[in-house]
Design a protein around this motif. Structure first.
Motif, PDB file in Angstrom:
ATOM      1  N   GLN A   1       0.685  -1.287  -0.113  1.00  0.00           N
ATOM      2  CA  GLN A   1       0.215   0.026  -0.111  1.00  0.00           C
ATOM      3  C   GLN A   1       1.123   1.225  -0.003  1.00  0.00           C
ATOM      4  OE1 GLN A   1      -3.266   0.377  -0.112  1.00  0.00           O
ATOM      5  NE2 GLN A   1      -4.200  -1.140   1.015  1.00  0.00           N
ATOM      6  N   GLN A   2       1.812   1.274   1.233  1.00  0.00           N
ATOM      7  CA  GLN A   2       2.826   2.423   1.149  1.00  0.00           C
ATOM      8  C   GLN A   2       3.282   2.770  -0.004  1.00  0.00           C
ATOM      9  OE1 GLN A   2       4.639   1.973   4.782  1.00  0.00           O
ATOM     10  NE2 GLN A   2       2.962   1.033   5.595  1.00  0.00           N
TER      11      GLN A   2
ATOM     12  N   ALA B   1       2.558   1.711  -2.941  1.00  0.00           N
ATOM     13  CA  ALA B   1       1.533   2.423  -4.225  1.00  0.00           C
ATOM     14  C   ALA B   1       1.306   3.990  -4.019  1.00  0.00           C
ATOM     15  CB  ALA B   1       0.386   1.556  -3.989  1.00  0.00           C
ATOM     16  N   GLN B   2       1.073   4.191  -2.726  1.00  0.00           N
ATOM     17  CA  GLN B   2       0.900   5.456  -2.408  1.00  0.00           C
ATOM     18  C   GLN B   2       2.034   6.509  -2.593  1.00  0.00           C
ATOM     19  OE1 GLN B   2      -0.274   6.116   1.555  1.00  0.00           O
ATOM     20  NE2 GLN B   2      -1.561   7.841   1.230  1.00  0.00           N
ATOM     21  N   GLN B   3       3.307   6.236  -2.226  1.00  0.00           N
ATOM     22  CA  GLN B   3       4.398   6.827  -2.428  1.00  0.00           C
ATOM     23  C   GLN B   3       4.948   6.972  -4.022  1.00  0.00           C
ATOM     24  OE1 GLN B   3       6.918   7.830  -0.357  1.00  0.00           O
ATOM     25  NE2 GLN B   3       8.766   8.026  -1.072  1.00  0.00           N
TER      26      GLN B   3
ATOM     27  N   GLY C   1       2.383   6.925  -6.244  1.00  0.00           N
ATOM     28  CA  GLY C   1       1.096   7.572  -6.821  1.00  0.00           C
ATOM     29  C   GLY C   1       0.513   6.708  -7.908  1.00  0.00           C
TER      30      GLY C   1
ATOM     31  N   SER D   1      -1.415   2.390  -8.309  1.00  0.00           N
ATOM     32  CA  SER D   1      -2.256   1.378  -7.614  1.00  0.00           C
ATOM     33  C   SER D   1      -1.585   0.178  -7.066  1.00  0.00           C
ATOM     34  CB  SER D   1      -3.283   0.857  -8.216  1.00  0.00           C
ATOM     35  OG  SER D   1      -3.072  -0.136  -9.054  1.00  0.00           O
ATOM     36  N   VAL D   2      -1.793  -0.615  -5.934  1.00  0.00           N
ATOM     37  CA  VAL D   2      -1.208  -1.744  -5.493  1.00  0.00           C
ATOM     38  C   VAL D   2      -1.161  -2.590  -6.635  1.00  0.00           C
ATOM     39  CG1 VAL D   2      -1.864  -1.421  -3.167  1.00  0.00           C
ATOM     40  CG2 VAL D   2      -3.197  -2.624  -4.529  1.00  0.00           C
TER      41      VAL D   2
END
Lengths: 328, 328
Positions: free
Chosen positions: B5-6, B8-10, B12, B14-15
């Motif tokens: 998740q992290q 993906a977020q970092q 920008g 999706s997982v």
DNA sequence: CTGAAAGCGCTAACAA
DNA sequence: TTGTTAGCGCTTTCAG
């Protein structure tokens, strides 16, 4: 293989109830419990550790890192680790690195990945830098190895003192020319045993001669044979030998039984007290480490560390076992 | 430890995209890949095997069951297994049962639980009934062990023939009174080696005498010492001994070097060709099994079986290694 | 080429 | 006492 859903269905309860029976955490009516247990029986159900571990983020698996299982020195230590682990509902995974960094990495990753809860390293060839990195976030214990400055807890004996005792024994028997068969001195234990050897010689005013100090690449029998052959070629032959491992010492005895026959007998002391040491001819004088106990303690330390508690390092006593190889 | 998740977020994204980069399965734009890889670097991310394994319901872990690592016979086999496994992106877990059923159970459960993908058993003390039960639903291979009627694939040598060769060698040297130091004959290999021993004797019209057949409980050096001592007490002493394990044979040599000194020399043949066998005095004549190869094959068979394919059993050749212990 | 979402098997917080 | 449900970290279908 059935899963918890199917058990719940079969028993006519919810998965939560099944889980409760499995972990007998909170109270469940005897009848409900019965129903669930019958369903478990009928479907021959085994809870998936994968699911459980993912949820609990623990694996109850301990990694044991060693360079090679071919050195019998590790046998008893592993016994100690294993018995202690199992008594605490942990299991162990023996990991042979073969001194290869790639393999080491695989095992380190298993810990980082939560596939194992912690690691006991008995590998003197381990990459200490990476191990420290790992230890920052994961439980790590050193067994029979250690670092003086290190932040990683260890259980060991005093290698310097043990070597000192071994060599002193040879001196007391009247030997003045004492050789050392050492391993690669990139290893801390090798440097410590060398220091003990030198201290004993110096204390009794004996010469420390470079040509009497042989370094082997590995700890196999053959390395010991090789080393002894070289020592026998020397103009000024030693009258006694201290080898830093029983495997090397046994190789040395082998060479003495062969080409060594033509010279005066040479006393030999080994290190580790492996079981084969009492089978050789002559039987081998050696330093005994409390291997089983070391294993138990290492496992306990690791499990304590997993609980999040601090653990202190431990130094255990050694013992000199006198056998035929130093009895003329 | 960061999760997907992290990352993906970092990055920008999706997982799913992160997962794609991780497994480079389907196509991802170079730029996207870059972004993800940078995020992985920055957060020092390691994918959790637990999550992955749960999802894929595979662990890429192979269990290796053995009674005890103290018998050096297993060392080379394990090397073969390990090298083959790692080459195929599997890892192995060494499991010492110590011949205790509870431990066996723990390891069987790990397979049932999907914590391991299959099992190689080298344990002659294993509960065959339970192993068959396990084999119904999970990949199982026997290594150096086997069952004649069994449905479980195995890799082994012909124990009967090997024993026959060993004893025949002793007969050819002129021995007519040949003893057998056997292990517990609940083990199939023990019964087969006994059969080979008997066949050789009968073929040359020699007597099979009960008092020349000694059974040991375990395979440690001490058991060999014990056995030889008993044989030396016999009114009609044998002139040669075949021991079903090098560890026993080495114990026998030890006894011969001790109390045996007062009698005529007795020839000794062992079985396994462990590394110690060339370190004894005299060096030990023995049967060599292709241990490394056996390990490789066992691992290959297991991995094939995991893929769901059928595998056939394999019988490998052995070799007689003649050394000093049968050279008078 | 990428994202949303389901689901692997389990436990535990919360609700009933 | 029991059930409902979210979520552990990941892969993979299905849409877009």
């Amino acid at each position: 293989m059935a899963n918890i859903q199917q058990i719940a269905q079969q028993a006519g309860v919810s998965v939560a109830t099944v889980s409760r029976v499995l972990n007998n955490a909170t109270a469940v009516t005897p009848e409900t419990r019965q129903k669930v247990q019958r369903a478990i029986q009928e479907l021959n159900y085994q809870p998936s550790m994968l699911g459980r571990n993912l949820r609990n983020s623990e694996s109850r698996l301990l990694l044991v890192l060693l360079p090679s299982i071919s050195n019998p020195f590790y046998t008893e230590i592993i016994n100690g680790i294993q018995n202690t682990a199992i008594a605490n509902n942990y299991n162990i995974l023996l990991c042979e690195t073969d001194s290869k960094p790639e393999r080491e990495n695989i095992y380190f990753n298993m810990v980082k990945n939560k596939l194992a809860d912690g690691i006991i390293s008995m590998d003197p060839t381990v990459n200490m830098h990476k191990l420290h990195e790992l230890a920052e976030h994961h439980p790590v214990v050193l067994c029979s190895e250690y670092e003086t400055d290190g932040s990683i807890p260890y259980v060991t004996i005093d290698h310097e003192l043990a070597a000192y005792h071994a060599v002193k024994h040879l001196i007391k028997l009247g030997n003045e020319k004492i050789a050392l068969i050492n391993s690669d001195d990139t290893f801390l234990y090798a440097r410590h045993r060398l220091a003990g050897y030198e201290r004993a010689l110096q204390e009794f005013g004996l010469a420390v001669r470079d040509e009497w100090i042989y370094h082997t690449k590995e700890l196999d029998f053959e390395n010991g044979v090789q080393a002894m052959r070289v020592l026998l070629q020397l103009e000024e032959r030693p009258t006694a030998v201290f080898a830093v491992s029983d495997t090397l010492a046994i190789g040395a005895l082998k060479a003495l039984n062969g080409e060594g026959k033509m010279y005066e007998p040479i006393a030999v002391v080994g290190f580790d007290n492996i079981s084969f040491a009492s089978m050789t001819n002559p039987t081998l004088t050696t330093i005994s480490q409390p291997m089983y106990k070391m294993g138990c303690l290492a496992a306990e330390m690791l499990m304590t560390s997993i609980k999040g508690e601090k653990v202190a390092s431990i130094v255990l006593d050694h013992e000199l076992i006198i056998r035929e190889s130093t009895m003329g």
